[in-house]
Design an enzyme around this catalytic site. Structure first.
Site, mmCIF file in Angstrom:
data_model
loop_
_atom_site.group_PDB
_atom_site.id
_atom_site.type_symbol
_atom_site.label_atom_id
_atom_site.label_comp_id
_atom_site.label_asym_id
_atom_site.label_seq_id
_atom_site.Cartn_x
_atom_site.Cartn_y
_atom_site.Cartn_z
ATOM 1 N N ASP A 25 4.915 77.773 -47.847
ATOM 2 C CA ASP A 25 6.178 78.477 -48.073
ATOM 3 C C ASP A 25 6.277 79.721 -47.190
ATOM 4 O O ASP A 25 5.267 80.364 -46.889
ATOM 5 C CB ASP A 25 6.279 78.871 -49.554
ATOM 6 C CG ASP A 25 7.700 79.157 -49.983
ATOM 7 O OD1 ASP A 25 8.633 78.906 -49.190
ATOM 8 O OD2 ASP A 25 7.881 79.646 -51.104
ATOM 9 N N GLY A 28 10.918 80.145 -43.121
ATOM 10 C CA GLY A 28 12.230 80.704 -42.822
ATOM 11 C C GLY A 28 12.253 82.218 -42.924
ATOM 12 O O GLY A 28 12.828 82.906 -42.069
ATOM 13 N N ARG A 38 15.788 80.266 -38.355
ATOM 14 C CA ARG A 38 14.832 79.738 -39.318
ATOM 15 C C ARG A 38 13.968 78.630 -38.725
ATOM 16 O O ARG A 38 12.780 78.512 -39.051
ATOM 17 C CB ARG A 38 15.573 79.218 -40.558
ATOM 18 C CG ARG A 38 16.121 80.319 -41.446
ATOM 19 C CD ARG A 38 16.917 79.743 -42.614
ATOM 20 N NE ARG A 38 16.124 78.835 -43.424
ATOM 21 C CZ ARG A 38 15.336 79.207 -44.430
ATOM 22 N NH1 ARG A 38 15.216 80.484 -44.749
ATOM 23 N NH2 ARG A 38 14.663 78.301 -45.128
ATOM 24 N N HIS A 42 9.770 77.306 -38.789
ATOM 25 C CA HIS A 42 9.221 75.976 -39.059
ATOM 26 C C HIS A 42 8.340 75.505 -37.911
ATOM 27 O O HIS A 42 7.288 74.887 -38.125
ATOM 28 C CB HIS A 42 10.354 74.986 -39.308
ATOM 29 C CG HIS A 42 11.150 75.280 -40.542
ATOM 30 N ND1 HIS A 42 10.570 75.396 -41.789
ATOM 31 C CD2 HIS A 42 12.486 75.485 -40.725
ATOM 32 C CE1 HIS A 42 11.510 75.661 -42.685
ATOM 33 N NE2 HIS A 42 12.669 75.714 -42.068
ATOM 34 N N LEU A 136 -11.809 64.113 -42.587
ATOM 35 C CA LEU A 136 -10.814 64.757 -43.442
ATOM 36 C C LEU A 136 -9.591 63.855 -43.610
ATOM 37 O O LEU A 136 -9.095 63.282 -42.643
ATOM 38 C CB LEU A 136 -10.388 66.090 -42.808
ATOM 39 C CG LEU A 136 -9.245 66.851 -43.481
ATOM 40 C CD1 LEU A 136 -9.686 67.417 -44.825
ATOM 41 C CD2 LEU A 136 -8.757 67.981 -42.565
ATOM 42 N N ARG A 189 -0.337 78.461 -52.775
ATOM 43 C CA ARG A 189 1.057 78.615 -52.367
ATOM 44 C C ARG A 189 1.212 79.922 -51.609
ATOM 45 O O ARG A 189 0.847 80.986 -52.102
ATOM 46 C CB ARG A 189 2.011 78.606 -53.559
ATOM 47 C CG ARG A 189 3.468 78.778 -53.095
ATOM 48 C CD ARG A 189 4.487 78.442 -54.154
ATOM 49 N NE ARG A 189 5.826 78.465 -53.564
ATOM 50 C CZ ARG A 189 6.889 77.877 -54.078
ATOM 51 N NH1 ARG A 189 6.769 77.185 -55.200
ATOM 52 N NH2 ARG A 189 8.063 77.944 -53.494
ATOM 53 N N GLU A 208 -7.315 74.903 -59.765
ATOM 54 C CA GLU A 208 -7.284 76.365 -59.743
ATOM 55 C C GLU A 208 -6.117 76.799 -58.856
ATOM 56 O O GLU A 208 -5.953 76.297 -57.735
ATOM 57 C CB GLU A 208 -8.602 76.923 -59.193
ATOM 58 C CG GLU A 208 -9.821 76.549 -60.022
ATOM 59 C CD GLU A 208 -9.757 77.084 -61.444
ATOM 60 O OE1 GLU A 208 -9.212 78.197 -61.639
ATOM 61 O OE2 GLU A 208 -10.241 76.396 -62.369
#
Length: 247
Positions: A25, A28, A38, A42, A136, A189, A208
């Site tokens: 997050d 933008g 914006r 990204h 991975l 986040r 967690e």
């Protein structure tokens, strides 16, 4: 391999999370703060993904799951959505060969039917190229929603049930979109928000949670280490007492 839910059995816990899930997050807002469009945020966010993949490989994380585009993001301005789709295609085409060369497996989960045929073709080619890799596993959640995931799993399972069957957690779990991966140990986040936002609602039951004000384009390997240090300071009980954990 289908992994068992953490509500049914206690998973193995290591000092380094084997699965990290991230809501990326703040792209933008990162751009707006710099008086940029914006979409520039990204594009910079794609660079941060590249950094994060390398950091997870170095730290021997086994699964990295990234929330790239939610089922609610279609509500954004049409121009921004269109630019995001083009950026997605470009990033896949540029990065998948490098990922394959480094033994990384790529998965894309979500309701892909809404994407145009070219993007669906590009996604399928990328997954096919890397499907046998053992390093991975990077999962991109695109047009994904946690509620969608549970509903689609139920609908797929329903086709195999008789009317008398009572659905159990064990029956439903293999039909979830990420049944190939263990539940996330650590959820991150970026961007200062403290919500899960319809991301991996089933899978995050015992993860967690770590929230940071850092915008995604600025989230680097050092920031990842801070998140892992926070994770290492947690006591993961899975319903048990502290005495049981320490026994």
């Amino acid at each position: 391999m289908v992994h068992i839910s953490s509500t049914k059995e206690v998973p193995v816990v290591g000092s380094v999370p084997q699965h990290i899930a991230i809501i990326m997050d703040g792209n933008g807002r990162w751009a707006t703060k710099r008086f940029l469009p914006r979409v520039a945020g990204h594009a910079k966010g794609v660079d941060a993904v590249r950094v994060m993949v390398k950091a997870c490989v170095k730290r021997e994380v086994k699964y990295l799951t990234l929330f790239a585009f939610s089922s609610e993001n279609w509500r954004r301005p049409a121009e921004e959505v269109s630019l995001l789709m083009r950026l997605f295609v470009t990033a896949l085409e540029k990065e998948v060969v490098k990922m394959h060369a480094n033994g990384i497996r790529l998965k894309v989960v979500g309701d892909l039917s809404r994407f145009d045929a070219q993007l669906q073709k590009t996604i399928h080619a990328a997954e096919t190229l890397t499907e046998s890799n053992q390093g991975l596993t990077v999962t991109i959640c695109a047009n994904y929603g946690g509620r969608w995931d549970i509903v689609q799993a139920f609908n797929r399972l329903k086709q195999e049930l008789t009317p008398d069957n009572a659905i159990t957690e064990e029956q439903l779990a293999p039909y979830l979109s990420m049944a190939y991966a263990p539940e996330p140990d650590l959820f991150i986040r970026t961007g200062g928000e403290t919500r899960i936002s319809n991301f991996l609602l089933w899978q995050l039951a015992y993860s967690e949670l770590y929230f940071t004000d850092t915008f995604w384009p600025d989230f680097n390997a050092h920031a990842l280490d801070d998140a892992i240090k926070s994770y290492q300071a947690r006591e993961r009980r899975f319903g048990r007492t502290s005495a049981q954990v320490l026994a």
